[in-house]
Design a protein around this motif. Structure first.
Motif, PDB file in Angstrom:
ATOM      1  N   ASN A  44      -4.561 -17.176   1.765  1.00 39.62           N
ATOM      2  CA  ASN A  44      -4.343 -16.277   0.644  1.00 39.62           C
ATOM      3  C   ASN A  44      -5.167 -15.004   0.846  1.00 39.62           C
ATOM      4  OD1 ASN A  44      -4.659 -15.037  -2.056  1.00 39.62           O
ATOM      5  ND2 ASN A  44      -3.472 -16.813  -2.705  1.00 39.62           N
ATOM      6  N   LEU A  45      -4.530 -13.850   0.714  1.00 38.97           N
ATOM      7  CA  LEU A  45      -5.218 -12.573   0.930  1.00 38.97           C
ATOM      8  C   LEU A  45      -6.161 -12.206  -0.202  1.00 38.97           C
ATOM      9  CD1 LEU A  45      -2.414 -10.359   2.481  1.00 38.97           C
ATOM     10  CD2 LEU A  45      -4.474 -11.158   3.586  1.00 38.97           C
ATOM     11  N   VAL A  64       6.108  -9.051   3.551  1.00 36.21           N
ATOM     12  CA  VAL A  64       5.510  -7.915   2.862  1.00 36.21           C
ATOM     13  C   VAL A  64       4.961  -6.921   3.876  1.00 36.21           C
ATOM     14  CG1 VAL A  64       3.689  -7.241   1.248  1.00 36.21           C
ATOM     15  CG2 VAL A  64       4.910  -9.380   0.907  1.00 36.21           C
ATOM     16  N   ARG A  65       5.234  -5.663   3.625  1.00 39.49           N
ATOM     17  CA  ARG A  65       4.661  -4.603   4.460  1.00 39.49           C
ATOM     18  C   ARG A  65       3.437  -4.057   3.739  1.00 39.49           C
ATOM     19  NH1 ARG A  65       6.850  -3.800   9.010  1.00 39.49           N
ATOM     20  NH2 ARG A  65       9.061  -3.594   9.374  1.00 39.49           N
ATOM     21  N   LEU A  66       2.318  -4.033   4.458  1.00 41.02           N
ATOM     22  CA  LEU A  66       1.100  -3.477   3.891  1.00 41.02           C
ATOM     23  C   LEU A  66       0.928  -2.052   4.387  1.00 41.02           C
ATOM     24  CD1 LEU A  66      -1.393  -6.448   4.286  1.00 41.02           C
ATOM     25  CD2 LEU A  66      -0.093  -5.802   2.285  1.00 41.02           C
ATOM     26  N   GLU A 115      -6.188  -1.930   3.837  1.00 45.25           N
ATOM     27  CA  GLU A 115      -4.792  -2.351   3.708  1.00 45.25           C
ATOM     28  C   GLU A 115      -4.457  -2.428   2.230  1.00 45.25           C
ATOM     29  OE1 GLU A 115      -4.797  -6.016   5.984  1.00 45.25           O
ATOM     30  OE2 GLU A 115      -3.776  -4.953   7.603  1.00 45.25           O
ATOM     31  N   LEU A 116      -3.344  -1.790   1.855  1.00 46.56           N
ATOM     32  CA  LEU A 116      -2.937  -1.724   0.456  1.00 46.56           C
ATOM     33  C   LEU A 116      -1.557  -2.345   0.276  1.00 46.56           C
ATOM     34  CD1 LEU A 116      -3.851   2.013   0.297  1.00 46.56           C
ATOM     35  CD2 LEU A 116      -5.074   0.326  -1.022  1.00 46.56           C
ATOM     36  N   HIS A 117      -1.373  -3.039  -0.846  1.00 41.99           N
ATOM     37  CA  HIS A 117      -0.063  -3.559  -1.230  1.00 41.99           C
ATOM     38  C   HIS A 117       0.224  -3.025  -2.619  1.00 41.99           C
ATOM     39  CE1 HIS A 117       2.616  -6.632  -3.113  1.00 41.99           C
ATOM     40  NE2 HIS A 117       3.281  -6.379  -2.005  1.00 41.99           N
ATOM     41  N   GLU A 118       1.226  -2.167  -2.711  1.00 40.34           N
ATOM     42  CA  GLU A 118       1.568  -1.505  -3.972  1.00 40.34           C
ATOM     43  C   GLU A 118       0.340  -0.831  -4.588  1.00 40.34           C
ATOM     44  OE1 GLU A 118       3.424  -4.631  -6.244  1.00 40.34           O
ATOM     45  OE2 GLU A 118       5.196  -4.614  -4.972  1.00 40.34           O
ATOM     46  N   GLU A 119      -0.348  -0.049  -3.774  1.00 42.61           N
ATOM     47  CA  GLU A 119      -1.539   0.730  -4.160  1.00 42.61           C
ATOM     48  C   GLU A 119      -2.756  -0.125  -4.502  1.00 42.61           C
ATOM     49  OE1 GLU A 119      -1.643   4.163  -3.891  1.00 42.61           O
ATOM     50  OE2 GLU A 119       0.370   3.931  -3.069  1.00 42.61           O
ATOM     51  N   PRO A 121      -5.802  -2.561  -3.127  1.00 43.16           N
ATOM     52  CA  PRO A 121      -6.486  -2.948  -1.888  1.00 43.16           C
ATOM     53  C   PRO A 121      -6.413  -4.446  -1.647  1.00 43.16           C
ATOM     54  CG  PRO A 121      -7.888  -1.554  -3.260  1.00 43.16           C
ATOM     55  CD  PRO A 121      -6.713  -1.929  -4.087  1.00 43.16           C
ATOM     56  N   ILE A 122      -6.067  -4.827  -0.423  1.00 43.43           N
ATOM     57  CA  ILE A 122      -5.945  -6.236  -0.033  1.00 43.43           C
ATOM     58  C   ILE A 122      -7.026  -6.604   0.980  1.00 43.43           C
ATOM     59  CG2 ILE A 122      -4.446  -7.908   1.132  1.00 43.43           C
ATOM     60  CD1 ILE A 122      -3.469  -7.160  -1.651  1.00 43.43           C
TER      61      ILE A 122
END
Length: 187
Positions: A44-45, A64-66, A115-119, A121-122
């Motif tokens: 899990n990220l 998912v594209r990061l 690395e961001l997913h939908e703005e 931070p991941i």
């Protein structure tokens, strides 16, 4: 982007059970009886929990594209780290435990990849190697050969690392940030 369960490869980020997961290990299994499947170890990220899951070839998952963006490390503030977007100069504040043990390697002005997913931070990636000074190192034992084992040393940031016997306090060395190991002397 939808992909089949048997197309999941290590490093892929997928949406599964309402969370974001990265594939750590995959193993394609073709049993003598029944259909083939892909045994995938997921991490899990967000919270770091692990999960083993089987995906059949007929199942589809959302890949998912990061977005990767470069930020500059500015400073630490209590239990938060402050970064600056290199393009917009906006500041991003992340919890120190978001970076984990590698936060000791952050240096003023260092460029990191967030690395961001939908703005949102991941993850934060530090440079593979950093240059640091040896604060203290054990003296060389007489009769010890250059091919013998490494000796402990403490870096300027307080992190302990094993170094070759010829390295002394005050020297600058290059350290790998992923496994905290000595690489070579700095020029």
């Amino acid at each position: 982007m939808k992909i089949n369960g048997n197309e999941i490869k290590p490093g892929n980020v997928i949406e599964h059970n309402g969370g974001l997961w990265v594939a750590v290990k995959t193993n394609a299994v073709k049993p003598g009886k029944g259909g083939a499947f892909n045994q995938v170890e997921l991490k899990n990220l967000i919270d770091g929990t692990k999960l083993n899951e089987r995906f059949r070839a007929s199942e589809t998952v959302e890949k998912v594209r990061l977005e990767q963006k470069e930020y500059q490390y500015l400073y630490a503030q209590e239990d938060a780290l402050v970064f600056m977007d290199m393009e917009t100069y906006e500041q991003l504040e992340l919890q120190a435990d978001f970076v984990g043990d590698r936060k000791a390697f952050l240096q003023d002005g260092m460029t990191v990849t967030v690395e961001l997913h939908e703005e949102r931070p991941i993850g934060v990636s530090l440079p593979d190697q950093v240059t640091l000074e040896i604060a203290e190192a054990d003296p060389v034992v007489k009769g010890q050969t250059a091919t013998s084992s490494y000796k402990p040393a403490v870096l300027e940031n307080g992190v302990r690392v094993m170094v070759p016997p010829f390295i002394t306090a005050g020297e600058k060395i290059i350290v790998a940030t992923d496994d905290i190991s000595y690489v070579r002397r700095a020029d």
